[in-house]
Design a protein around this motif. Sequence first.
Motif, PDB file in Angstrom:
ATOM      1  N   ASN A  68     -10.717 -19.122  88.259  1.00 53.31           N
ATOM      2  CA  ASN A  68     -11.194 -19.015  86.882  1.00 53.31           C
ATOM      3  C   ASN A  68     -11.734 -20.333  86.348  1.00 53.31           C
ATOM      4  O   ASN A  68     -11.308 -20.828  85.310  1.00 53.31           O
TER       5      ASN A  68
ATOM      6  N   VAL B 272      -9.594 -11.468  86.091  1.00 56.39           N
ATOM      7  CA  VAL B 272     -10.458 -11.561  84.924  1.00 56.39           C
ATOM      8  C   VAL B 272     -11.722 -10.765  85.243  1.00 56.39           C
ATOM      9  O   VAL B 272     -12.541 -11.187  86.061  1.00 56.39           O
TER      10      VAL B 272
ATOM     11  N   ASP C  48      -7.442 -15.501  87.812  1.00 56.40           N
ATOM     12  CA  ASP C  48      -6.949 -16.688  87.119  1.00 56.40           C
ATOM     13  C   ASP C  48      -5.591 -17.050  87.688  1.00 56.40           C
ATOM     14  O   ASP C  48      -4.607 -16.352  87.475  1.00 56.40           O
TER      15      ASP C  48
ATOM     16  N   ARG D  81      -4.122 -20.057  87.148  1.00 56.80           N
ATOM     17  CA  ARG D  81      -3.473 -21.059  86.292  1.00 56.80           C
ATOM     18  C   ARG D  81      -3.235 -22.399  86.980  1.00 56.80           C
ATOM     19  O   ARG D  81      -2.101 -22.892  87.045  1.00 56.80           O
TER      20      ARG D  81
END
Lengths: 325, 325
Positions: A272, A320, A285, A287
């Motif tokens: 992402n 996403v 995603d 993180r």
Amino acid sequence: MPNIKQIAEAAGVSVSTVSRVLNDHPYVREDKRRAVEAAIERLQYSRNMNAVNLVKGATQTIGVILPQINNAYFSKVVEGIGQQALQVNYQLMLFQTGYRAHEERKALHMLRDKIVDGLIVVSRSLSLNQIEKYAKYGPITLCEEVRDRALSCVYFDHYASFQKALTYLWDKGHRRIGYTVNRRNSASSAIRHKAYLDTLASLEGESRESWIFDNCLHLEDGAKLLKHIMAMDNPPSAILITGDQVAAGLMIAAQNQGVHIPEEFAIIGLDNQPISRLLGITTIDNRLNEIGAEAFGIVYKHITEPTGSTIIRELGFKIVERSSV
Amino acid sequence: MPNIKQIAEAAGVSVSTVSRVLNDHPYVREDKRRAVEAAIERLQYSRNMNAVNLVKGATQTIGVILPQINNAYFSKVVEGIGQQALQVNYQLMLFQTGYRAHEERKALHMLRDKIVDGLIVVSRSLSLNQIEKYAKYGPITLCEEVRDRALSCVYFDHYASFQKALTYLWDKGHRRIGYTVNRRNSASSAIRHKAYLDTLASLEGESRESWIFDNCLHLEDGAKLLKHIMAMDNPPSAILITGDQVAAGLMIAAQNQGVHIPEEFAIIGLDNQPISRLLGITTIDNRLNEIGAEAFGIVYKHITEPTGSTIIRELGFKIVERSSV
DNA sequence: CTGTTAGCGCATTCAG
DNA sequence: CTGAATGCGCTAACAG
């Protein structure tokens, strides 16, 4: 460059008093404190942290092992580490290894030699056995899943993410699904491959060696990948690309060459990164910032509250949805 | 964790002999050397570098001040620094400042407190006066043009590059030319603005405040920029974008929205990042890697051959012609 | 509240 | 070729 003794003389006090004001101890008479501060100012004193480190046995610095800085993936993780380090006034020492065992080992030695108080391994080529040997010198945290070792870790679940993404593609009607990796022989690649085989098997779909693409890390690799795919006899209809840089490179090359995504084939990226949003790439995603932040948090916890027990933290992820599938 | 004394005892020699073998001194009898090495191996000894640093007064580490790691421009410079550091076995300590004066000052203190032997300032917000104050503690090199100060530097010529790029656009027939900057109040922005005014004046062309766009650093800023331009009454017909990330963001957004570049307006980027090649963006190659490498070379030279005289190095640049003009 | 003193771990004269 | 002794600059008992 004056030392603490000279300040003591200049201020008419003892070194311990100077040390006390230096370290904000209570119990220093106000006039003496001021005298010391004045002497420090006048003589332009500054403390030699090497002496402090020596006597304290710590440096407030943690080392970060990573192949290269100039890379969207790694920088994002390092950024996360740095933000946390800032909070507690720790420094970061970066070891750019280029996946060379020699360089990785040098970083490990920094832990042994007390240059750093702890170590974060973002990505490695050394074996876990090699790394584990250094755990006795200080806390080491890896950004990948590691179990039953003297090593802590924070990771996102490669297996589950692959499973989910593959199923997502399957549900969209794709039956010829491939994927890319950075290095085929890395730890995560093994997990991903298993996830690939398992998931497709359970879906009763086909998996093919020729639908797996190695050495995909940079933007340019994405462009090469497109070329390669367009020349294939039986190309995949969807590809799970483990890195948005690569996905972006492919996407841009596709636009340049009039190849339509997702009509001709679909892609899902990973990380992402900002560029995937701009290009409308569906991505996972994972993180990265948080992984870095957590990694720091873990070594910090080990340093401040040494317990000996290892910490294992898994971070979630989510798909996403955009328009490349 | 044993110390040198215990090794000496275990090997039946004195600490100085141990120290000698540790530092590869000649004049150590072969059998004693072996005894020491055996003891080191057996007791798992490793030297405490803090003690070494203390007595030597140096740490073989240099600090790097930069706003953020996760950025194509800065990472490329840091990569260059790191490659050179590797050659001579120096470590890098990164200070991610986010342009906060407080954080920049903390990094400066690291030099004063002997945590690092030298400092490279990739980008800053502190004034040169502030920074120069710390020059007495160790070598500081900036990645921008600095003259008549106790600071060394390596830079590429913003003025000349602007002049050349503007003239290039002029020669291609553009008469409404604008440019972007990251921070309007930075040192380089002042130089660029002067170059902008001077060059257009000498060409008898128009310069306009509304053709200057501030806060352009990231990919997303490029997309915003496009939007902004498309909404302008009298938009520029060509823009000098000081950063390929921004140029790329604009380019991608343009493709998404069916805006044709260079037909509707032309752009020139800066930094020659991989993405500009892929997108066919004409750009200025300012050799960021080399700037980093040179910066390290300079502080290293100051450390190893202290002369007191400052070093100023200018690096060339060239326009990489592609298809965005 | 303050000073004395003993290290922290190592490199390095200076005599042998 | 080797060891004893000194000091790098600072912190932290400890004793007042």
